[in-house]
Design a protein around this motif. Structure first.
Motif, PDB file in Angstrom:
ATOM      1  N   UNK A 427       0.816  -1.212   0.000  1.00  0.00           N
ATOM      2  CA  UNK A 427       0.000   0.000   0.000  1.00  0.00           C
ATOM      3  C   UNK A 427       0.848   1.259   0.000  1.00  0.00           C
ATOM      4  N   UNK A 428       1.858   1.319   0.888  1.00  0.00           N
ATOM      5  CA  UNK A 428       2.653   2.541   0.970  1.00  0.00           C
ATOM      6  C   UNK A 428       4.142   2.307   1.198  1.00  0.00           C
ATOM      7  N   UNK A 429       4.562   1.082   1.448  1.00  0.00           N
ATOM      8  CA  UNK A 429       5.977   0.820   1.718  1.00  0.00           C
ATOM      9  C   UNK A 429       6.786   0.534   0.460  1.00  0.00           C
ATOM     10  N   UNK A 430       6.121   0.147  -0.629  1.00  0.00           N
ATOM     11  CA  UNK A 430       6.836  -0.123  -1.858  1.00  0.00           C
ATOM     12  C   UNK A 430       7.137  -1.606  -2.062  1.00  0.00           C
ATOM     13  N   UNK A 431       7.992  -1.891  -3.062  1.00  0.00           N
ATOM     14  CA  UNK A 431       8.352  -3.260  -3.428  1.00  0.00           C
ATOM     15  C   UNK A 431       9.770  -3.597  -2.964  1.00  0.00           C
ATOM     16  N   UNK A 432      10.725  -2.697  -3.270  1.00  0.00           N
ATOM     17  CA  UNK A 432      12.105  -2.926  -2.864  1.00  0.00           C
ATOM     18  C   UNK A 432      12.622  -4.266  -3.326  1.00  0.00           C
ATOM     19  N   UNK A 433      13.370  -4.927  -2.437  1.00  0.00           N
ATOM     20  CA  UNK A 433      13.815  -6.285  -2.740  1.00  0.00           C
ATOM     21  C   UNK A 433      12.978  -7.318  -2.005  1.00  0.00           C
ATOM     22  N   UNK A 434      12.192  -6.864  -1.026  1.00  0.00           N
ATOM     23  CA  UNK A 434      11.396  -7.783  -0.215  1.00  0.00           C
ATOM     24  C   UNK A 434      10.264  -8.419  -1.015  1.00  0.00           C
ATOM     25  N   UNK A 435       9.654  -7.658  -1.939  1.00  0.00           N
ATOM     26  CA  UNK A 435       8.446  -8.135  -2.601  1.00  0.00           C
ATOM     27  C   UNK A 435       8.613  -8.294  -4.115  1.00  0.00           C
ATOM     28  N   UNK A 436       9.848  -8.409  -4.581  1.00  0.00           N
ATOM     29  CA  UNK A 436      10.080  -8.538  -6.023  1.00  0.00           C
ATOM     30  C   UNK A 436       9.390  -9.781  -6.581  1.00  0.00           C
ATOM     31  N   UNK A 437       9.610 -10.916  -5.951  1.00  0.00           N
ATOM     32  CA  UNK A 437       9.014 -12.157  -6.451  1.00  0.00           C
ATOM     33  C   UNK A 437       7.494 -12.120  -6.324  1.00  0.00           C
ATOM     34  N   UNK A 438       7.000 -11.527  -5.251  1.00  0.00           N
ATOM     35  CA  UNK A 438       5.554 -11.411  -5.058  1.00  0.00           C
ATOM     36  C   UNK A 438       4.932 -10.575  -6.172  1.00  0.00           C
ATOM     37  N   UNK A 440       5.950 -10.203  -9.191  1.00  0.00           N
ATOM     38  CA  UNK A 440       5.934 -11.000 -10.416  1.00  0.00           C
ATOM     39  C   UNK A 440       4.701 -11.900 -10.476  1.00  0.00           C
ATOM     40  N   UNK A 441       4.250 -12.354  -9.328  1.00  0.00           N
ATOM     41  CA  UNK A 441       3.124 -13.288  -9.271  1.00  0.00           C
ATOM     42  C   UNK A 441       1.774 -12.595  -9.360  1.00  0.00           C
ATOM     43  N   UNK A 442       1.663 -11.404  -8.786  1.00  0.00           N
ATOM     44  CA  UNK A 442       0.337 -10.800  -8.654  1.00  0.00           C
ATOM     45  C   UNK A 442       0.067  -9.664  -9.631  1.00  0.00           C
ATOM     46  N   UNK A 443       1.103  -9.110 -10.247  1.00  0.00           N
ATOM     47  CA  UNK A 443       0.908  -7.978 -11.146  1.00  0.00           C
ATOM     48  C   UNK A 443       0.416  -8.453 -12.505  1.00  0.00           C
ATOM     49  N   UNK A 444      -0.428  -7.648 -13.126  1.00  0.00           N
ATOM     50  CA  UNK A 444      -0.893  -7.955 -14.464  1.00  0.00           C
ATOM     51  C   UNK A 444       0.300  -8.126 -15.400  1.00  0.00           C
ATOM     52  N   UNK A 445       0.373  -9.206 -16.178  1.00  0.00           N
ATOM     53  CA  UNK A 445       1.533  -9.446 -17.049  1.00  0.00           C
ATOM     54  C   UNK A 445       1.809  -8.315 -18.029  1.00  0.00           C
ATOM     55  N   UNK A 471      12.423  -7.956 -11.096  1.00  0.00           N
ATOM     56  CA  UNK A 471      13.437  -9.013 -11.062  1.00  0.00           C
ATOM     57  C   UNK A 471      14.520  -8.725 -12.106  1.00  0.00           C
ATOM     58  N   UNK A 472      15.774  -8.914 -11.707  1.00  0.00           N
ATOM     59  CA  UNK A 472      16.886  -8.670 -12.625  1.00  0.00           C
ATOM     60  C   UNK A 472      16.775  -9.561 -13.851  1.00  0.00           C
ATOM     61  N   UNK A 473      17.159  -9.029 -15.003  1.00  0.00           N
ATOM     62  CA  UNK A 473      17.106  -9.802 -16.259  1.00  0.00           C
ATOM     63  C   UNK A 473      18.023 -11.012 -16.154  1.00  0.00           C
ATOM     64  N   UNK A 474      17.624 -12.172 -16.708  1.00  0.00           N
ATOM     65  CA  UNK A 474      18.473 -13.380 -16.638  1.00  0.00           C
ATOM     66  C   UNK A 474      19.748 -13.192 -17.465  1.00  0.00           C
TER      67      UNK A 474
END
Length: 474
Positions: A427-438, A440-445, A471-474
């Protein structure tokens, strides 16, 4: 070949001088030790450019040599956007860009550099007879650049909006050292893409905000503040609706707080006395602004109407600045008090306001099923749908074992409820590195594809805060 740590330090010293560089790891604590102590990766160096030209020089050099740069404000972020993820990055602190460049009371605009501490911005505005209404618990150390880069919210979003809505324009250094001069203060400017809105909330992944034009508002003559007793989140929701109908734009804040938060704070002597009227399962902290020429008493009359409607059972009005300060301390200490009760699992989520009671009921039930004896501590900005849905470990539990066993599973359980109700996992804390994988799963592609395209266009070498938000590019 990547540059060695010694080569990085030597080049940065040549660019900005050794007085603006920290290379000894034992002296980097202030920049590496983030509030939640979840991330412990070292940096290659910390650079503190003394001016805008030095920021540009550092970025031009980093772009030429492929060196990763992490922009940092006051190091108050809660998702690890401002600290290293992989090691070898250079932290670029904006702390020395700390001037209020201008303040135009007539236009209602203040231009502040990225290193200005939020509390300093408040004081500068108030000294001029105005208000910058973005208030956070960390305002004594959070800096404007970080506040904007994370699109911070705070307790006044209900009346004034979040950081993005309080920003008219920004100045930013791009990945290759070029300067984006976007510090206009126009209320209307329909000349293409809103690049300011792109940079605010980007967590330093698209450019480094170095200054911003911020909206100022008339300074209220006074505030009317109360703590009211409500039986449940549903009753609090109905009370919020009543307050919105009666107070309109004067409703400055509506914060929901559970009884357990009061119990924690009194137990650990964090309050000099109980600020509430009496015991209650839930409390709502309500505040109205009173502008010049406005008669007092609007909050009291609203509370009387709420009593008659059976929405509240008791209330206490602040009769002094000390009372108001104590009430707000009760709210602002909610995160700290949980740390004194052992380990806690935290969620910064939002749902449509009408779904808050269901979120709290269903989320608490899911958590208690997963961990019998867990203590739900949901609190926060009910007026804008942002609840900090936290859980303190059961009494007597081992903190490390609790986190190791239940952290991931608890997140899954709560996010399932949030998404089912059409909410957001940040909501207000952002994504940072804590929620990067999350993310990827929940955001509209398609949204993710658009974000990656923008990132590639503005930072083709991927040197600005790599691995944060996307997420960093492979």
């Amino acid at each position: 070949m990547p540059l060695s740590t010694a080569e990085i330090a030597s080049a940065l010293a040549d660019l900005v001088g050794s007085d603006n560089l920290v290379t000894d790891a034992t002296h980097m604590g202030a920049w590496l030790n983030e509030p939640r102590k979840r991330f412990h990766v070292p940096a290659a160096a910390v650079v503190t450019p003394p001016d805008l030209a030095a920021v540009q020089a550092v970025m031009a050099w980093a772009h030429a040599h492929g060196v990763a740069i992490i922009p940092q404000g006051g190091n108050t972020g809660l998702v690890g956007a401002q600290v290293p993820r992989s090691g070898g990055e250079v932290i670029l602190s904006l702390q020395k860009l700390d001037r209020i460049r201008s303040l135009d009371l007539a236009a209602g605009v203040m231009v502040a550099e990225a290193g200005v501490i939020l509390e300093t911005a408040h004081k500068a505005a108030e000294d001029a007879g105005a208000m910058f209404p973005l208030w956070l618990a960390s305002q004594g150390s959070a800096r404007i650049g970080g506040v904007l880069s994370s699109n911070a919210g705070g307790v006044n979003v209900l009346a004034y909006g979040n950081a993005r809505e309080l920003t008219l324009g920004v100045e930013a250094v791009l990945a290759d050292g070029r300067l984006y001069r976007g510090l206009n203060a126009l209320k209307k400017d329909n000349t293409g893409y809103d690049l300011k809105d792109l940079l605010v909330g980007a967590e330093g992944t698209l450019g480094i905000i170095t200054a911003a034009s911020l909206k100022l508002y008339p300074l209220p003559e006074d505030y009317e503040t109360a703590l009211v007793n409500v039986a449940s989140p549903q009753a609090a929701l109905e009370m919020f609706q009543l307050m919105r109908q009666r107070a309109g734009a004067r409703l400055n804040a509506f914060e929901l707080i559970p009884w357990i938060g009061l119990d924690f704070q009194l137990r650990h002597n964090m309050l000099d006395r109980d600020p509430t009227a009496s015991a209650s399962p839930w409390y709502a902290l309500i505040e109205l602004t009173r502008m010049a020429g406005t008669a007092p008493g609007a909050l009291q009359s609203s509370l009387e109407a709420a009593f008659e409607a059976g929405l509240i059972s008791d209330a206490v009005l602040a009769e002094s600045l000390a009372d108001r300060t104590r009430m707000w301390a009760f709210r602002e200490q909610m995160s700290e008090c949980q740390s004194r009760e052992g380990a806690s699992i935290k969620h910064d989520v939002s749902v449509p306001i009408a779904a808050i009671p269901a979120l709290i009921a269903e989320g608490s039930a899911a958590a208690e099923k997963l961990v019998p004896g867990i203590r739900p501590v949901p609190f926060g900005h009910m007026g804008d749908g942002n609840i900090h849905f936290n859980f303190s470990m059961p009494l007597g539990a081992d903190p490390k074992a609790f986190m190791a066993e239940f952290d991931e599973a608890m997140h899954e359980a709560i996010y399932e409820v949030v998404l089912r109700h059409g909410g957001s996992v940040s909501a207000e804390h952002g994504i940072g590195q804590l929620k990067v994988d999350l993310l990827e799963r929940v955001k509209d592609p398609v949204a993710l594809e658009m974000m990656r395209a923008i990132k590639t266009a503005l930072d083709p070498k991927g040197i600005l805060n790599p691995g944060k938000m996307l997420r960093a590019a492979p």
